[in-house]
Design a protein around this motif. Structure first.
Motif, PDB file in Angstrom:
ATOM      1  N   GLY A 265       0.830  -1.205   0.000  1.00 60.42           N
ATOM      2  CA  GLY A 265       0.000   0.000   0.000  1.00 60.42           C
ATOM      3  C   GLY A 265       0.861   1.250   0.000  1.00 60.42           C
ATOM      4  O   GLY A 265       0.613   2.210  -0.729  1.00 60.42           O
ATOM      5  N   ALA A 266       1.892   1.232   0.815  1.00 56.77           N
ATOM      6  CA  ALA A 266       2.901   2.295   0.851  1.00 56.77           C
ATOM      7  C   ALA A 266       4.199   1.648   1.291  1.00 56.77           C
ATOM      8  O   ALA A 266       4.263   1.030   2.347  1.00 56.77           O
ATOM      9  CB  ALA A 266       2.506   3.395   1.821  1.00 56.77           C
TER      10      ALA A 266
ATOM     11  N   GLY B  86       7.007   3.284  -3.380  1.00 55.24           N
ATOM     12  CA  GLY B  86       6.043   4.373  -3.483  1.00 55.24           C
ATOM     13  C   GLY B  86       4.725   3.965  -2.861  1.00 55.24           C
ATOM     14  O   GLY B  86       4.673   3.204  -1.904  1.00 55.24           O
ATOM     15  N   PHE B  87       3.645   4.508  -3.431  1.00 52.44           N
ATOM     16  CA  PHE B  87       2.298   4.203  -2.959  1.00 52.44           C
ATOM     17  C   PHE B  87       1.612   3.266  -3.930  1.00 52.44           C
ATOM     18  O   PHE B  87       1.737   3.415  -5.144  1.00 52.44           O
ATOM     19  CB  PHE B  87       1.481   5.484  -2.805  1.00 52.44           C
ATOM     20  CG  PHE B  87       1.995   6.380  -1.720  1.00 52.44           C
ATOM     21  CD1 PHE B  87       1.663   6.140  -0.399  1.00 52.44           C
ATOM     22  CD2 PHE B  87       2.838   7.442  -2.010  1.00 52.44           C
ATOM     23  CE1 PHE B  87       2.148   6.951   0.617  1.00 52.44           C
ATOM     24  CE2 PHE B  87       3.332   8.260  -1.018  1.00 52.44           C
ATOM     25  CZ  PHE B  87       2.985   8.014   0.304  1.00 52.44           C
ATOM     26  N   ASP B  88       0.873   2.307  -3.401  1.00 59.12           N
ATOM     27  CA  ASP B  88       0.105   1.355  -4.187  1.00 59.12           C
ATOM     28  C   ASP B  88       0.984   0.643  -5.218  1.00 59.12           C
ATOM     29  O   ASP B  88       0.719   0.652  -6.414  1.00 59.12           O
ATOM     30  CB  ASP B  88      -1.075   2.058  -4.860  1.00 59.12           C
ATOM     31  CG  ASP B  88      -2.193   1.101  -5.201  1.00 59.12           C
ATOM     32  OD1 ASP B  88      -2.284   0.026  -4.567  1.00 59.12           O
ATOM     33  OD2 ASP B  88      -2.983   1.419  -6.108  1.00 59.12           O
TER      34      ASP B  88
ATOM     35  N   ASP C 157       1.437  -9.435   0.494  1.00 57.23           N
ATOM     36  CA  ASP C 157       0.896  -8.090   0.653  1.00 57.23           C
ATOM     37  C   ASP C 157       1.352  -7.469   1.969  1.00 57.23           C
ATOM     38  O   ASP C 157       1.376  -8.138   2.997  1.00 57.23           O
ATOM     39  CB  ASP C 157      -0.640  -8.123   0.659  1.00 57.23           C
ATOM     40  CG  ASP C 157      -1.216  -8.612  -0.643  1.00 57.23           C
ATOM     41  OD1 ASP C 157      -1.091  -7.902  -1.644  1.00 57.23           O
ATOM     42  OD2 ASP C 157      -1.789  -9.724  -0.648  1.00 57.23           O
ATOM     43  N   VAL C 158       1.662  -6.170   1.902  1.00 58.76           N
ATOM     44  CA  VAL C 158       1.952  -5.401   3.098  1.00 58.76           C
ATOM     45  C   VAL C 158       1.211  -4.074   2.978  1.00 58.76           C
ATOM     46  O   VAL C 158       1.145  -3.492   1.893  1.00 58.76           O
ATOM     47  CB  VAL C 158       3.469  -5.196   3.301  1.00 58.76           C
ATOM     48  CG1 VAL C 158       4.085  -4.364   2.211  1.00 58.76           C
ATOM     49  CG2 VAL C 158       3.774  -4.594   4.649  1.00 58.76           C
ATOM     50  N   GLY C 159       0.591  -3.635   4.073  1.00 59.55           N
ATOM     51  CA  GLY C 159      -0.121  -2.361   4.053  1.00 59.55           C
ATOM     52  C   GLY C 159       0.831  -1.186   4.011  1.00 59.55           C
ATOM     53  O   GLY C 159       0.757  -0.312   3.152  1.00 59.55           O
ATOM     54  N   PHE C 160       1.775  -1.180   4.965  1.00 56.84           N
ATOM     55  CA  PHE C 160       2.785  -0.117   5.052  1.00 56.84           C
ATOM     56  C   PHE C 160       4.096  -0.764   5.443  1.00 56.84           C
ATOM     57  O   PHE C 160       4.217  -1.316   6.537  1.00 56.84           O
ATOM     58  CB  PHE C 160       2.374   0.920   6.101  1.00 56.84           C
ATOM     59  CG  PHE C 160       3.328   2.068   6.215  1.00 56.84           C
ATOM     60  CD1 PHE C 160       3.274   3.120   5.321  1.00 56.84           C
ATOM     61  CD2 PHE C 160       4.290   2.088   7.207  1.00 56.84           C
ATOM     62  CE1 PHE C 160       4.162   4.184   5.418  1.00 56.84           C
ATOM     63  CE2 PHE C 160       5.177   3.132   7.306  1.00 56.84           C
ATOM     64  CZ  PHE C 160       5.111   4.190   6.413  1.00 56.84           C
ATOM     65  N   GLY C 161       5.057  -0.761   4.516  1.00 61.60           N
ATOM     66  CA  GLY C 161       6.337  -1.399   4.807  1.00 61.60           C
ATOM     67  C   GLY C 161       6.972  -1.966   3.568  1.00 61.60           C
ATOM     68  O   GLY C 161       6.934  -1.346   2.506  1.00 61.60           O
ATOM     69  N   ALA C 162       7.506  -3.164   3.691  1.00 57.09           N
ATOM     70  CA  ALA C 162       8.260  -3.756   2.581  1.00 57.09           C
ATOM     71  C   ALA C 162       7.934  -5.233   2.410  1.00 57.09           C
ATOM     72  O   ALA C 162       7.730  -5.951   3.380  1.00 57.09           O
ATOM     73  CB  ALA C 162       9.754  -3.595   2.819  1.00 57.09           C
TER      74      ALA C 162
END
Length: 86
Positions: A38-39, A51-53, A75-80
């Motif tokens: 996600g970011a 980046g984002f998305d 999948d990760v929401g915010f991270g790597a």
């Protein structure tokens, strides 16, 4: 890295909300990878986008024509997200 691959297809979904998701896949296994952040950052076998998305897909043949196939959704929401061989 703790999954034992038999002949045929193995499907794995792995995700984290915040943080780092590192997946190590054995040499020789065929791969169908769909990764999303996600970011943050997506690094699949050394090819990195950030980046984002961020979405990355990759298909890699196995060492032999009858090599096991790993279908991986990461999948990760915010991270790597990092997918590497090892």
């Amino acid at each position: 890295s703790a999954v034992e691959f038999e002949s045929g297809t193995t499907s794995i979904d792995a995700s984290v909300g915040v943080g780092e998701l590192v997946i190590t896949v054995p040499e020789g296994v065929a791969l169908e990878i769909d990764a999303h952040a996600g970011a943050g950052e997506v690094d699949i076998l050394g090819e990195t986008d950030d980046g984002f998305d961020v979405d990355r897909t990759l298909t890699v043949a196995g060492a032999t024509s009858d090599a096991p196939l790993l279908q991986l959704e990461a999948d990760v929401g915010f991270g790597a997200v990092e997918v590497r061989r090892g």
